[in-house]
Scaffold this active site. Sequence first.
Site, PDB file in Angstrom:
ATOM      1  N   GLY A 103      -8.444   7.060   1.320  1.00 36.99           N
ATOM      2  CA  GLY A 103      -7.721   8.169   1.958  1.00 36.99           C
ATOM      3  C   GLY A 103      -6.384   7.759   2.543  1.00 36.99           C
ATOM      4  N   CYS A 159      -2.879   9.537  -6.366  1.00 39.82           N
ATOM      5  CA  CYS A 159      -4.001   9.184  -5.476  1.00 39.82           C
ATOM      6  C   CYS A 159      -5.199  10.086  -5.789  1.00 39.82           C
ATOM      7  CB  CYS A 159      -3.614   9.316  -4.007  1.00 39.82           C
ATOM      8  SG  CYS A 159      -5.065   9.014  -2.949  1.00 39.82           S
ATOM      9  N   SER A 209      -6.920   4.242 -10.101  1.00 44.36           N
ATOM     10  CA  SER A 209      -8.373   4.170 -10.309  1.00 44.36           C
ATOM     11  C   SER A 209      -8.878   5.433 -11.011  1.00 44.36           C
ATOM     12  CB  SER A 209      -9.094   3.937  -8.979  1.00 44.36           C
ATOM     13  OG  SER A 209      -8.732   4.929  -8.064  1.00 44.36           O
ATOM     14  N   LYS A 216       0.867  -1.181   0.000  1.00 43.13           N
ATOM     15  CA  LYS A 216       0.000   0.000   0.000  1.00 43.13           C
ATOM     16  C   LYS A 216       0.906   1.234   0.000  1.00 43.13           C
ATOM     17  CE  LYS A 216      -3.581   2.740   0.814  1.00 43.13           C
ATOM     18  NZ  LYS A 216      -4.541   3.013  -0.276  1.00 43.13           N
TER      19      LYS A 216
HETATM   20  O1  RRO Z   1      -5.967   5.268  -0.454  1.00 46.79           O
HETATM   21  C1  RRO Z   1      -6.664   5.645  -1.414  1.00 46.79           C
HETATM   22  O2  RRO Z   1      -7.718   6.301  -1.275  1.00 46.79           O
HETATM   23  C2  RRO Z   1      -6.277   5.348  -2.795  1.00 46.79           C
HETATM   24  C3  RRO Z   1      -5.014   5.600  -3.297  1.00 46.79           C
HETATM   25 BR1  RRO Z   1      -3.601   6.210  -2.244  1.00 46.79          BR
HETATM   26  C4  RRO Z   1      -4.750   5.383  -4.671  1.00 46.79           C
HETATM   27  O3  RRO Z   1      -3.649   5.609  -5.195  1.00 46.79           O
HETATM   28  N1  RRO Z   1      -5.765   4.921  -5.443  1.00 46.79           N
HETATM   29  C5  RRO Z   1      -6.986   4.668  -4.938  1.00 46.79           C
HETATM   30  O4  RRO Z   1      -7.879   4.263  -5.686  1.00 46.79           O
HETATM   31  N2  RRO Z   1      -7.224   4.879  -3.604  1.00 46.79           N
END
Ligand code: RRO
Length: 314
Positions: free
Chosen positions: A67, A130, A194, A37
Amino acid sequence: MEIKPSPPITNASGPNSVTYDELERIARSAAGAVVTKSMTHCPRQGNPEPRLRAHLDGGIGSLNSMGLPNLGYQEYAKLIPKLKGFGKPIIASIASAPCAHGLPPVEQYREIAVTIERAGADALELNLSCPNLEDVPIAMDPQSVRAVLQAVTREVKIPIGVKLPPYNNTPKLFEEIARTLLDFEISYIATINSEPLTLDIDLATRTKVIRPNEGFGGLGGPAVLPIALAEVHRFYKFFRKHRAKIAVWGVGGITKPEDAIKHFLAGASVVQIGTLFLWEGPTVFEKLWAGIEQWLAENGFSSVEEIIGAVREI
Ligand code: RRO
């Protein structure tokens, strides 16, 4: 410096990759590498729940606004040596986020990168995309991309990947970002993160399916496959045209071996699995890889290399 997972299939940073136990499960699976992550300078709880709808109506994908919940880079620096015991490459995903100490984003990337290289990570994946923070992602601004890459590539010797968002219908921005990448020694890009700014509604309750950011979040899964294929293909063609040795790793919408084959044909040399891994856990790597090998054999190919970028015009 290059990193090439074998087999060329890994998890996508995010789903089931926050804690040591989750990462160990990936390390014990058939995945060719373990991707963490995205870690930040300060540990983070992430956004308020509900923040993930794993199954959207019609099986079209998942919607999240997590987040950036993660243990903080200092914890990952402690975990990495233990994870390396499983004998596969550890790819540390890194992000920046607002934090009480007020350290600027570029400094956050630099400090985390240096510490995590020292901890023994085999590669860094700089998450510049993100979709769920208040600030516009770094990947949307070529000068910010340059600043982060300058800071990190100066200090770190291990291979560096860059996680990018879909650029969709912004060809000028796509070109500016792609040109910026050419100026640095990076091993790969991973595309796509995403699809940002997406929304779904639960008809039974007439509510939005997730709470943070007024219900807007990032879409992953089958619905984004054609978007991911387009991004993989245009980066692949751009890097070839400019004779750049930057590999393209395909992420987005892979739920069956044939989807991965499409990514390879579009130009991906490695594929990453996000939503399907969220849905089904670590057995997905073995199943997908077996299906990929079967497709290759049935179609007269002996390796993935033979089909990378081999899509034909009609
Ligand atoms: O943690 C998230 O909300 C998140 C991240 Br860092 C990302 O790079 N892509 C995503 O879909 N969620």
